[in-house]
Write an enzyme that holds these catalytic residues in place. Structure first.
Site, PDB file in Angstrom:
ATOM      1  N   SER A  32     -30.038  11.850 -75.585  1.00 17.52           N
ATOM      2  CA  SER A  32     -29.839  13.173 -76.198  1.00 17.52           C
ATOM      3  C   SER A  32     -29.265  12.923 -77.592  1.00 17.52           C
ATOM      4  CB  SER A  32     -28.919  14.043 -75.346  1.00 17.52           C
ATOM      5  OG  SER A  32     -27.604  13.544 -75.328  1.00 17.52           O
TER       6      SER A  32
ATOM      7  N   HIS B  44     -29.797  13.559 -68.708  1.00 17.98           N
ATOM      8  CA  HIS B  44     -29.430  12.333 -67.988  1.00 17.98           C
ATOM      9  C   HIS B  44     -29.689  12.387 -66.486  1.00 17.98           C
ATOM     10  CE1 HIS B  44     -26.402  11.211 -71.414  1.00 17.98           C
ATOM     11  NE2 HIS B  44     -27.660  11.094 -71.787  1.00 17.98           N
TER      12      HIS B  44
ATOM     13  N   GLN C 113     -24.553  18.246 -69.603  1.00 19.34           N
ATOM     14  CA  GLN C 113     -24.933  16.848 -69.429  1.00 19.34           C
ATOM     15  C   GLN C 113     -23.862  16.008 -68.723  1.00 19.34           C
ATOM     16  OE1 GLN C 113     -27.002  14.701 -72.835  1.00 19.34           O
ATOM     17  NE2 GLN C 113     -25.032  13.701 -72.912  1.00 19.34           N
ATOM     18  N   GLU C 114     -22.583  16.242 -69.070  1.00 20.26           N
ATOM     19  CA  GLU C 114     -21.544  15.343 -68.572  1.00 20.26           C
ATOM     20  C   GLU C 114     -20.290  16.090 -68.113  1.00 20.26           C
ATOM     21  OE1 GLU C 114     -20.783  12.393 -71.620  1.00 20.26           O
ATOM     22  OE2 GLU C 114     -22.936  12.216 -72.021  1.00 20.26           O
TER      23      GLU C 114
ATOM     24  N   GLU D 283     -25.849   7.715 -66.392  1.00 19.87           N
ATOM     25  CA  GLU D 283     -24.560   7.110 -66.735  1.00 19.87           C
ATOM     26  C   GLU D 283     -23.720   6.826 -65.493  1.00 19.87           C
ATOM     27  OE1 GLU D 283     -22.734   9.374 -69.914  1.00 19.87           O
ATOM     28  OE2 GLU D 283     -24.262   8.694 -71.330  1.00 19.87           O
TER      29      GLU D 283
ATOM     30  N   ASP E  62     -19.071  17.266 -71.614  1.00 16.00           N
ATOM     31  CA  ASP E  62     -20.006  17.145 -72.734  1.00 16.00           C
ATOM     32  C   ASP E  62     -21.263  17.911 -72.358  1.00 16.00           C
ATOM     33  OD1 ASP E  62     -21.663  16.617 -74.812  1.00 16.00           O
ATOM     34  OD2 ASP E  62     -21.880  14.471 -74.424  1.00 16.00           O
TER      35      ASP E  62
ATOM     36  N   GLU F  47     -16.955  18.376 -75.595  1.00 15.60           N
ATOM     37  CA  GLU F  47     -17.770  17.746 -76.641  1.00 15.60           C
ATOM     38  C   GLU F  47     -19.075  18.524 -76.799  1.00 15.60           C
ATOM     39  OE1 GLU F  47     -18.435  13.622 -75.662  1.00 15.60           O
ATOM     40  OE2 GLU F  47     -20.400  13.649 -76.606  1.00 15.60           O
TER      41      GLU F  47
ATOM     42  N   ASP G  86     -20.182  15.334 -81.520  1.00 18.49           N
ATOM     43  CA  ASP G  86     -21.032  14.154 -81.281  1.00 18.49           C
ATOM     44  C   ASP G  86     -22.335  14.313 -82.069  1.00 18.49           C
ATOM     45  OD1 ASP G  86     -22.585  12.083 -80.320  1.00 18.49           O
ATOM     46  OD2 ASP G  86     -22.825  12.888 -78.310  1.00 18.49           O
TER      47      ASP G  86
ATOM     48  N   LYS H 178     -19.900   6.478 -82.141  1.00 20.80           N
ATOM     49  CA  LYS H 178     -20.967   5.668 -81.551  1.00 20.80           C
ATOM     50  C   LYS H 178     -21.556   4.768 -82.628  1.00 20.80           C
ATOM     51  CE  LYS H 178     -22.735   9.065 -78.160  1.00 20.80           C
ATOM     52  NZ  LYS H 178     -23.669  10.218 -78.034  1.00 20.80           N
TER      53      LYS H 178
ATOM     54  N   HIS I 191     -19.989   4.902 -75.393  1.00 20.49           N
ATOM     55  CA  HIS I 191     -21.234   4.208 -75.042  1.00 20.49           C
ATOM     56  C   HIS I 191     -22.424   5.120 -75.349  1.00 20.49           C
ATOM     57  CE1 HIS I 191     -21.623   6.336 -70.889  1.00 20.49           C
ATOM     58  NE2 HIS I 191     -21.167   7.134 -71.820  1.00 20.49           N
TER      59      HIS I 191
ATOM     60  N   SER J 152     -26.251   6.525 -73.306  1.00 21.06           N
ATOM     61  CA  SER J 152     -26.784   6.610 -71.941  1.00 21.06           C
ATOM     62  C   SER J 152     -27.635   5.386 -71.607  1.00 21.06           C
ATOM     63  CB  SER J 152     -27.568   7.894 -71.752  1.00 21.06           C
ATOM     64  OG  SER J 152     -28.541   8.054 -72.761  1.00 21.06           O
TER      65      SER J 152
ATOM     66  N   LYS K 192     -15.213   6.761 -73.746  1.00 22.51           N
ATOM     67  CA  LYS K 192     -16.050   7.183 -72.621  1.00 22.51           C
ATOM     68  C   LYS K 192     -17.139   6.153 -72.435  1.00 22.51           C
ATOM     69  CE  LYS K 192     -19.545  10.425 -74.451  1.00 22.51           C
ATOM     70  NZ  LYS K 192     -20.242  11.700 -74.169  1.00 22.51           N
TER      71      LYS K 192
HETATM   72  P1  PGA Z   1     -26.948   9.858 -75.233  1.00 25.59           P
HETATM   73  O1  PGA Z   1     -25.869  10.865 -74.713  1.00 25.59           O
HETATM   74  O2  PGA Z   1     -26.369   8.488 -75.275  1.00 25.59           O
HETATM   75  O3  PGA Z   1     -28.074   9.992 -74.247  1.00 25.59           O
HETATM   76  O4  PGA Z   1     -27.365  10.343 -76.593  1.00 25.59           O
HETATM   77  C1  PGA Z   1     -24.503  10.642 -74.762  1.00 25.59           C
HETATM   78  C2  PGA Z   1     -23.764  11.812 -75.326  1.00 25.59           C
HETATM   79  O5  PGA Z   1     -24.358  12.871 -75.619  1.00 25.59           O
HETATM   80  O6  PGA Z   1     -22.546  11.713 -75.517  1.00 25.59           O
HETATM   81 ZN    ZN Z   2     -22.382  13.802 -76.415  1.00 23.88          ZN
END
Ligand code: PGA
Ligand code: ZN
Length: 422
Positions: free
Chosen positions: A44, A156, A164-165, A206, A244, A287, A314, A339, A367, A369, A390
C-alpha cells in the site's frame, strides 16, 4: 577524518516474504569489512514514494522481477562506489542520487540505491568496528516500543476489513524484553479468542490474523478482551492499541471513504468516526487516518484529536524531509512513519528523522509488508532514539528478525533506556 574504500559491490535477485522478487546487495571494503542488505517492498504505497524498479517482463514473476535493478547495482552503481574513497555515507548517497539523475530515483531504482546505501552503512560500521546502532547518528541508543500488527486487513489480507493494521503497543512495559513478551502473549490470546469464536486464524502479510470481521469496532473489542485475557491492562499503563487504516487504499475518486461494508463517508464523517473510536477504545496512535491527498482533512483531524492521540503520517509523508517540513508548517499530523525505501537512501531517511526531531514530531521506524530477514530497521530505531518501531506481528521469521535483533541490542547495551521519550 574517516575514509572508506570498497573492493566489491554485488547484488542478486532473492524472494521477499510474499514470494515476490527483491534485491540482496552485498559489499566489501578493502579492509575486509562486509555489508549486506535485503530490500523491503510495500503493497500500500504512497504515490510520492521513490520508485521501485521492476522488470515488467510478464514471462518472469508476472513482471515483478528485479534483474534490471540488480544489473544497475552490478554495473553503474558498482563503478561509482568502487571508483572513489568516501568520507562518509552521506557523500556516497549524494553521489548515487546524482548518478541516478531523477527526483524519484526512477532511472536506477530506489530498490537498487537503498540496497547499496544500507549495505554500505553496515560495511562502514563494521570497518569502524562498531555495531550499526552505535554507528548511525541520532539521539540513541534507546530501545523502541514495538508496535505489533496483530490483525491485518486492507491490502494485506483477503478479508472484509478496510483498516489495514490493528497494532498492540505495550507502552506500560519497562524493558524491551517485557514488551516483546506482552505482545507475544496477547497475540496467542487473540488466536485463542478467534478460534473460540469459530473465526479463521490464518494470517495476513505482516503475520497478524485475518479474521472474517466486518468493522474496526469488532476487531477492537477482540483486542481489548485479549489484552485482559493475557493479564495486561488495556491502555497506556499496559498494552495500548495503534491503528494504521492506510486510508488512501479505501478512498474513492470523489473524495469519500468507502468504509465498513460500503458506507461512503466524507472526510468530516471519518474524523467523527476516529474521535468516537478514540473515546471508546484505548487507542494511542493512528497512522494514515486520512488519505495522502486529503491535506485539509489531515489538518482538521490534527486539530480535532491531535492533542489526545499520536497521528502518524506514512503515505502522506513518504519519509520525505521536504514533505514533512511542509506538513509541520501546515499542522498536519503530529508524528511521522520512517521507511528507508520510501525515500531511497539511508542519508535522506536520517534527514527525515532530523526534520521531525526539530519540529517535535515523534518518529516510528517501520518495516514494509514485503520483507526479508534483514534487521537494519532495528538498529536504525535504536540509533535514532525515537522510541517506536513497527515490524508486524510477534510471529513469522521476517518480522521477528527485527524484534530478536532488538533483544540482542538490549542485552548488549543494558544501560540504554526503553520507551517513547517524554
Ligand atoms: P506497505 O504497508 O508496506 O504494504 O506499504 C505498510 C504501511 O502502510 O504502513
Ligand atoms: Zn502505513
Amino acid at each position: 577524518m574517516a575514509s572508506y574504500r570498497f573492493e566489491r559491490v554485488d547484488a542478486m535477485e532473492i524472494l521477499d516474504s510474499r514470494g515476490r522478487p527483491t534485491l540482496e546487495v552485498t559489499v566489501q571494503m578493502t579492509d575486509g569489512a562486509p555489508g549486506r542488505a535485503g530490500v523491503p517492498s510495500g503493497a500500500s504505497t504512497g504515490t510520492r514514494e521513490a520508485v521501485e524498479l521492476r522488470d515488467g517482463d510478464p514471462a518472469r514473476f508476472r513482471g515483478a522481477g528485479v534483474l534490471g535493478a540488480v544489473s544497475h547495482v552490478r554495473t553503474e552503481l558498482a563503478k561509482l562506489v568502487l571508483g572513489r574513497t568516501w568520507a562518509g555515507l552521506d557523500e556516497l548517497d549524494a553521489a548515487m542520487r546524482e548518478l541516478d539523475g531523477t527526483e524519484t530515483k526512477s532511472r536506477l531504482g530506489a530498490n537498487s540505491i537503498v540496497g547499496v546505501s544500507m549495505a554500505a552503512a553496515r560495511a562502514m560500521a563494521a570497518s569502524d568496528g562498531v555495531a550499526l546502532y552505535r554507528w548511525l547518528p541520532g539521539d540513541g541508543p534507546r530501545l523502541p516500543v514495538p508496535h505489533f500488527n496483530v490483525v491485518n486487513g486492507g491490502a494485506h489480507a483477503p478479508n472484509r476489513l478496510e483498516f489495514q493494521e490493528f497494532m498492540l503497543a505495550p507502552l506500560g512495559a519497562t524493558t524491551f524484553a517485557d514488551a516483546l513478551r506482552a505482545g507475544a502473549e496477547v497475540y496467542q490470546a487473540i488466536r485463542a479468542r478467534l478460534a473460540g469464536a469459530g473465526q479463521p486464524t490464518g494470517l495476513g502479510d505482516e503475520g497478524g490474523f485475518a479474521p472474517d470481521l466486518a468493522t474496526p469496532e469488532e476487531v477492537l473489542e477482540v483486542l481489548v478482551a485479549a489484552i485482559a485475557d493475557a493479564g495486561y491492562q488495556p491502555g497506556r499503563d499496559g498494552v495500548a492499541i495503534a491503528l494504521d487504516p492506510a486510508s488512501s487504499e479505501f478512498r474513492e475518486a470523489g473524495g469519500r471513504y468507502r468504509y465498513a461494508q460500503g458506507t461512503l463517508l466524507s472526510t468530516d464523517e471519518m474524523i467523527d468516526r476516529y474521535a468516537a473510536l478514540v473515546d471508546r477504545f484505548p487507542i494511542w496512535s493512528i497512522e494514515d487516518g486520512l488519505a495522502e491527498d486529503d491535506w485539509d482533512g489531515w489538518a482538521k483531524l490534527t486539530a480535532r484529536i491531535g492533542d489526545r492521540v499520536q497521528l502518524v503520517g506514512d503515505d502522506i509523508f513518504v519519509t520525505n524531509p521536504a514533505i514533512i517540513a511542509t506538513a509541520v508548517e501546515r499542522r498536519v499530523a503530529n508524528a511521522a512513519l520512517i521507511k528507508l525505501n520510501q525515500v531511497g537512501t539511508v542519508t535522506e531517511t536520517l534527514q527525515a528523522i532530523d526534520v521531525c526531531r526539530k519540529a517535535g514530531y515523534p518518529q516510528q521506524v517501520s518495516h514494509r509488508s514485503g520483507e526479508t530477514t534483514d534487521s537494519f530497521i532495528a538498529d536504525l530505531s535504536v540509533a535514532a532514539g525515537c522510541g517506536q518501531i513497527k515490524s508486524g506481528a510477534p510471529a513469522r521469521g521476517e518480522r521477528v528478525a527485527k524484534y530478536n535483533r532488538l533483544l540482542a541490542i538490549a542485552a548488549e547495551a543494558p544501560g540504554a533506556p526503553f520507551g517513547v521519550p517524554a
